[in-house]
Design a protein around this motif. Structure first.
Motif, PDB file in Angstrom:
ATOM      1  N   ILE A   1      13.638  52.290  32.646  1.00  0.00           N
ATOM      2  CA  ILE A   1      12.483  52.552  31.764  1.00  0.00           C
ATOM      3  C   ILE A   1      11.160  52.402  32.516  1.00  0.00           C
ATOM      4  O   ILE A   1      10.094  52.321  31.920  1.00  0.00           O
ATOM      5  CB  ILE A   1      12.502  51.627  30.510  1.00  0.00           C
ATOM      6  N   ASN A   2      11.255  52.347  33.862  1.00  0.00           N
ATOM      7  CA  ASN A   2      10.057  52.248  34.698  1.00  0.00           C
ATOM      8  C   ASN A   2       9.242  50.995  34.381  1.00  0.00           C
ATOM      9  O   ASN A   2       8.013  51.030  34.317  1.00  0.00           O
ATOM     10  CB  ASN A   2       9.196  53.507  34.542  1.00  0.00           C
ATOM     11  N   LEU A   3       9.937  49.872  34.153  1.00  0.00           N
ATOM     12  CA  LEU A   3       9.266  48.599  33.874  1.00  0.00           C
ATOM     13  C   LEU A   3       9.216  47.791  35.161  1.00  0.00           C
ATOM     14  O   LEU A   3      10.252  47.542  35.789  1.00  0.00           O
ATOM     15  CB  LEU A   3      10.037  47.835  32.786  1.00  0.00           C
ATOM     16  N   SER A   4       7.999  47.403  35.552  1.00  0.00           N
ATOM     17  CA  SER A   4       7.833  46.698  36.822  1.00  0.00           C
ATOM     18  C   SER A   4       6.782  45.599  36.677  1.00  0.00           C
ATOM     19  O   SER A   4       6.196  45.424  35.607  1.00  0.00           O
ATOM     20  CB  SER A   4       7.417  47.686  37.914  1.00  0.00           C
ATOM     21  N   ALA A   5       6.552  44.867  37.748  1.00  0.00           N
ATOM     22  CA  ALA A   5       5.522  43.821  37.734  1.00  0.00           C
ATOM     23  C   ALA A   5       4.990  43.633  39.143  1.00  0.00           C
ATOM     24  O   ALA A   5       5.660  43.971  40.132  1.00  0.00           O
ATOM     25  CB  ALA A   5       6.099  42.502  37.210  1.00  0.00           C
ATOM     26  N   ARG A   6       3.786  43.104  39.224  1.00  0.00           N
ATOM     27  CA  ARG A   6       3.193  42.723  40.512  1.00  0.00           C
ATOM     28  C   ARG A   6       3.168  41.198  40.570  1.00  0.00           C
ATOM     29  O   ARG A   6       2.701  40.555  39.630  1.00  0.00           O
ATOM     30  CB  ARG A   6       1.792  43.316  40.644  1.00  0.00           C
ATOM     31  N   LEU A   7       3.670  40.649  41.657  1.00  0.00           N
ATOM     32  CA  LEU A   7       3.757  39.189  41.819  1.00  0.00           C
ATOM     33  C   LEU A   7       2.748  38.700  42.848  1.00  0.00           C
ATOM     34  O   LEU A   7       2.497  39.381  43.861  1.00  0.00           O
ATOM     35  CB  LEU A   7       5.168  38.789  42.278  1.00  0.00           C
ATOM     36  N   TYR A   8       2.190  37.525  42.584  1.00  0.00           N
ATOM     37  CA  TYR A   8       1.212  36.892  43.468  1.00  0.00           C
ATOM     38  C   TYR A   8       1.694  35.477  43.795  1.00  0.00           C
ATOM     39  O   TYR A   8       2.046  34.720  42.893  1.00  0.00           O
ATOM     40  CB  TYR A   8      -0.153  36.770  42.772  1.00  0.00           C
ATOM     41  N   LEU A   9       1.679  35.143  45.088  1.00  0.00           N
ATOM     42  CA  LEU A   9       2.076  33.796  45.528  1.00  0.00           C
ATOM     43  C   LEU A   9       0.994  33.248  46.444  1.00  0.00           C
ATOM     44  O   LEU A   9       0.695  33.851  47.486  1.00  0.00           O
ATOM     45  CB  LEU A   9       3.417  33.848  46.274  1.00  0.00           C
TER      46      LEU A   9
ATOM     47  N   TYR B   1       3.529  47.342  31.892  1.00  0.00           N
ATOM     48  CA  TYR B   1       4.208  47.917  30.727  1.00  0.00           C
ATOM     49  C   TYR B   1       3.847  49.399  30.577  1.00  0.00           C
ATOM     50  O   TYR B   1       2.859  49.873  31.155  1.00  0.00           O
ATOM     51  CB  TYR B   1       3.844  47.137  29.460  1.00  0.00           C
ATOM     52  N   ARG B   2       4.629  50.109  29.793  1.00  0.00           N
ATOM     53  CA  ARG B   2       4.377  51.546  29.588  1.00  0.00           C
ATOM     54  C   ARG B   2       3.239  51.767  28.585  1.00  0.00           C
ATOM     55  O   ARG B   2       3.040  50.960  27.679  1.00  0.00           O
ATOM     56  CB  ARG B   2       5.656  52.240  29.120  1.00  0.00           C
ATOM     57  N   LEU B   3       2.537  52.883  28.765  1.00  0.00           N
ATOM     58  CA  LEU B   3       1.313  53.148  28.002  1.00  0.00           C
ATOM     59  C   LEU B   3       1.511  54.217  26.934  1.00  0.00           C
ATOM     60  O   LEU B   3       2.319  55.134  27.084  1.00  0.00           O
ATOM     61  CB  LEU B   3       0.207  53.622  28.955  1.00  0.00           C
ATOM     62  N   ALA B   4       0.720  54.104  25.872  1.00  0.00           N
ATOM     63  CA  ALA B   4       0.601  55.159  24.865  1.00  0.00           C
ATOM     64  C   ALA B   4      -0.346  56.234  25.431  1.00  0.00           C
ATOM     65  O   ALA B   4      -1.153  55.929  26.300  1.00  0.00           O
ATOM     66  CB  ALA B   4       0.038  54.567  23.571  1.00  0.00           C
ATOM     67  N   PRO B   5      -0.284  57.481  24.971  1.00  0.00           N
ATOM     68  CA  PRO B   5       0.528  57.984  23.860  1.00  0.00           C
ATOM     69  C   PRO B   5       1.944  58.412  24.275  1.00  0.00           C
ATOM     70  O   PRO B   5       2.772  58.666  23.419  1.00  0.00           O
ATOM     71  CB  PRO B   5      -0.268  59.196  23.388  1.00  0.00           C
ATOM     72  N   GLU B   6       2.203  58.485  25.610  1.00  0.00           N
ATOM     73  CA  GLU B   6       3.549  58.892  26.036  1.00  0.00           C
ATOM     74  C   GLU B   6       4.599  57.916  25.490  1.00  0.00           C
ATOM     75  O   GLU B   6       5.701  58.319  25.125  1.00  0.00           O
ATOM     76  CB  GLU B   6       3.641  58.940  27.569  1.00  0.00           C
ATOM     77  N   TYR B   7       4.216  56.635  25.452  1.00  0.00           N
ATOM     78  CA  TYR B   7       5.116  55.582  24.946  1.00  0.00           C
ATOM     79  C   TYR B   7       4.347  54.783  23.890  1.00  0.00           C
ATOM     80  O   TYR B   7       3.718  53.772  24.210  1.00  0.00           O
ATOM     81  CB  TYR B   7       5.577  54.673  26.094  1.00  0.00           C
ATOM     82  N   PRO B   8       4.337  55.252  22.640  1.00  0.00           N
ATOM     83  CA  PRO B   8       3.511  54.607  21.607  1.00  0.00           C
ATOM     84  C   PRO B   8       3.961  53.175  21.321  1.00  0.00           C
ATOM     85  O   PRO B   8       5.112  52.808  21.569  1.00  0.00           O
ATOM     86  CB  PRO B   8       3.688  55.498  20.382  1.00  0.00           C
ATOM     87  N   LEU B   9       3.043  52.391  20.796  1.00  0.00           N
ATOM     88  CA  LEU B   9       3.389  51.044  20.343  1.00  0.00           C
ATOM     89  C   LEU B   9       4.468  51.164  19.260  1.00  0.00           C
ATOM     90  O   LEU B   9       4.480  52.141  18.526  1.00  0.00           O
ATOM     91  CB  LEU B   9       2.152  50.339  19.775  1.00  0.00           C
ATOM     92  N   PRO B  10       5.399  50.223  19.185  1.00  0.00           N
ATOM     93  CA  PRO B  10       5.403  48.898  19.823  1.00  0.00           C
ATOM     94  C   PRO B  10       6.048  48.822  21.202  1.00  0.00           C
ATOM     95  O   PRO B  10       6.438  47.749  21.638  1.00  0.00           O
ATOM     96  CB  PRO B  10       6.197  48.060  18.817  1.00  0.00           C
ATOM     97  N   ILE B  11       6.161  49.952  21.945  1.00  0.00           N
ATOM     98  CA  ILE B  11       6.857  49.924  23.238  1.00  0.00           C
ATOM     99  C   ILE B  11       6.232  48.907  24.202  1.00  0.00           C
ATOM    100  O   ILE B  11       6.949  48.175  24.890  1.00  0.00           O
ATOM    101  CB  ILE B  11       6.936  51.345  23.846  1.00  0.00           C
TER     102      ILE B  11
ATOM    103  N   TRP C   1       8.163  41.804  26.401  1.00  0.00           N
ATOM    104  CA  TRP C   1       9.196  40.816  26.041  1.00  0.00           C
ATOM    105  C   TRP C   1      10.387  40.905  27.006  1.00  0.00           C
ATOM    106  O   TRP C   1      10.914  39.890  27.454  1.00  0.00           O
ATOM    107  CB  TRP C   1       9.639  41.027  24.589  1.00  0.00           C
ATOM    108  N   LEU C   2      10.775  42.141  27.352  1.00  0.00           N
ATOM    109  CA  LEU C   2      11.851  42.324  28.345  1.00  0.00           C
ATOM    110  C   LEU C   2      11.460  41.702  29.681  1.00  0.00           C
ATOM    111  O   LEU C   2      12.279  41.044  30.336  1.00  0.00           O
ATOM    112  CB  LEU C   2      12.117  43.821  28.561  1.00  0.00           C
TER     113      LEU C   2
ATOM    114  N   ALA D   1      12.196  34.552  32.558  1.00  0.00           N
ATOM    115  CA  ALA D   1      12.880  33.347  32.075  1.00  0.00           C
ATOM    116  C   ALA D   1      14.278  33.193  32.666  1.00  0.00           C
ATOM    117  O   ALA D   1      14.795  32.070  32.762  1.00  0.00           O
ATOM    118  CB  ALA D   1      12.962  33.369  30.549  1.00  0.00           C
ATOM    119  N   SER D   2      14.891  34.303  33.088  1.00  0.00           N
ATOM    120  CA  SER D   2      16.243  34.214  33.667  1.00  0.00           C
ATOM    121  C   SER D   2      16.251  33.381  34.943  1.00  0.00           C
ATOM    122  O   SER D   2      17.301  32.916  35.391  1.00  0.00           O
ATOM    123  CB  SER D   2      16.790  35.619  33.961  1.00  0.00           C
ATOM    124  N   HIS D   3      15.086  33.163  35.538  1.00  0.00           N
ATOM    125  CA  HIS D   3      14.998  32.356  36.763  1.00  0.00           C
ATOM    126  C   HIS D   3      14.943  30.850  36.465  1.00  0.00           C
ATOM    127  O   HIS D   3      15.087  30.039  37.374  1.00  0.00           O
ATOM    128  CB  HIS D   3      13.766  32.758  37.580  1.00  0.00           C
ATOM    129  N   ALA D   4      14.727  30.505  35.195  1.00  0.00           N
ATOM    130  CA  ALA D   4      14.597  29.074  34.848  1.00  0.00           C
ATOM    131  C   ALA D   4      15.913  28.335  35.054  1.00  0.00           C
ATOM    132  O   ALA D   4      15.933  27.152  35.392  1.00  0.00           O
ATOM    133  CB  ALA D   4      14.113  28.926  33.403  1.00  0.00           C
TER     134      ALA D   4
END
Length: 312
Positions: free
Chosen positions: A50-58, A109-119, A125-126, A132-135
């Motif tokens: 679903i093209n869900l990603s994140a940028r991490l900072y350390l 996260y994905r943006l509207a209008p291509e991916y309308p809320l509540p996406i 949350w995903l 949280a799986s790292h806890a």
């Protein structure tokens, strides 16, 4: 000339032929270490399908086993523009990671209008469940596994991202995340509104019209401006907010500022047992700290955020 069917200048335009033109928030900074702060940065895929990603900072100089607070951030942009790799977020979050000595996960996260809320809410949350799986050692991201203190977790966001941070914190309060203790949330110029004008809102009907149009464009199935997703006061689950501390920033020239104060009132009336502080910065515009991070007010906000992230 192509006919415009939705004009959200200065954010975006949508044309009759279906073309979407984003006028802001398209800048991209590669995930390279920040030379000024020495903060390490990388992008990770959370769910490629679903093209869900994140940028991490350390931050630099973190010992191999040192645990430091975790700050999960949600970018703004009215749910329709910006990304975790935009220049303004890159700069702001590098500074916060360095000065607060926290691990940061900035969710893309994905943006509207291509991916309308509540996406956008579902994506965040995903992403949070992945974090949280790292806890308990299930996750495979070393920066989180080795360095994130899951007893000192904070959420933050500006504008639409502040709205998201609030709602995800409510979901944490209702559903819990094993091994994660949410200490507090930081909302900068949060994107809240309501059907009936409060305080000085009645003097700026143009702002109300813009917010309402943008909200229904991003969330076409919404009931309108009293939808609990944009008006927290209407949310019967408000008292379930899953943290003890909230810090809200509002800007003196921002039409959204009245809602920041109103949010504090609504939270206190709801029976939520925590503490909420609102800081108003006079003579500043919406999300001023992103446009001028090195100006006096931007630096003062960063300093306040750093102490907020380090108070537990």
């Amino acid at each position: 000339m192509a006919e415009i069917v939705h004009d959200f200048f200065p954010l975006m335009r949508v044309y009759k032929d279906g073309r979407i033109e984003r006028l802001m928030g398209e800048g991209f900074v590669p995930p390279e270490s920040d030379p000024e702060t020495g903060v390490q940065i990388k992008d990770i895929e959370i769910d490629p399908q679903i093209n869900l990603s994140a940028r991490l900072y350390l931050p630099k100089n973190v010992d191999t086993v040192q645990k430091i607070p975790l700050f999960v951030y949600f970018h703004g942009g009215g749910f329709v523009i910006e990304s975790a790799s935009s220049p303004s977020y890159h700069k702001h979050l590098s500074t916060v990671a360095a000065e607060a000595k926290v691990v940061i996960v900035s969710v893309n996260y994905r943006l509207a209008p291509e991916y309308p809320l509540p996406i956008a809410y579902e994506d965040t949350w995903l992403a949070l469940k992945w974090v949280a799986s790292h806890a308990n050692g299930d996750g495979h991201e070393p920066w989180l596994k080795d360095h994130a203190d899951f007893n000192r977790v904070y959420f933050g966001g500006d504008s639409a991202g502040g709205n998201i941070a609030h709602h995800i914190a409510i979901r944490v309060g209702l559903e819990k995340l094993d091994g994660v203790k949410l200490e507090g949330i930081f909302l900068a110029c949060p994107f809240f509104w309501g059907k009936d004008p409060i305080d000085g809102e009645g003097e700026n009907l143009g702002a109300k019209g813009f917010v309402e149009k943008l909200w229904l464009f991003a969330n076409p199935n919404s009931s309108g401006l009293d939808d609990p997703l944009i008006n927290p006061e209407k949310d019967p689950k408000l008292s379930s907010l899953g943290c003890d501390k909230v810090l809200v920033y509002v800007a003196g020239k921002d039409p959204l500022r009245f809602r920041g104060f109103y949010y504090k009132e609504a939270l206190e009336k709801s029976g939520w047992p925590g503490t909420v502080e609102v800081v108003e910065v006079k003579d500043e515009e919406h999300v001023f700290h992103l446009f001028a991070p090195e100006a006096e007010n931007g630096m003062a906000m960063s300093k306040k955020l750093v102490s907020f992230l380090n108070q537990s």
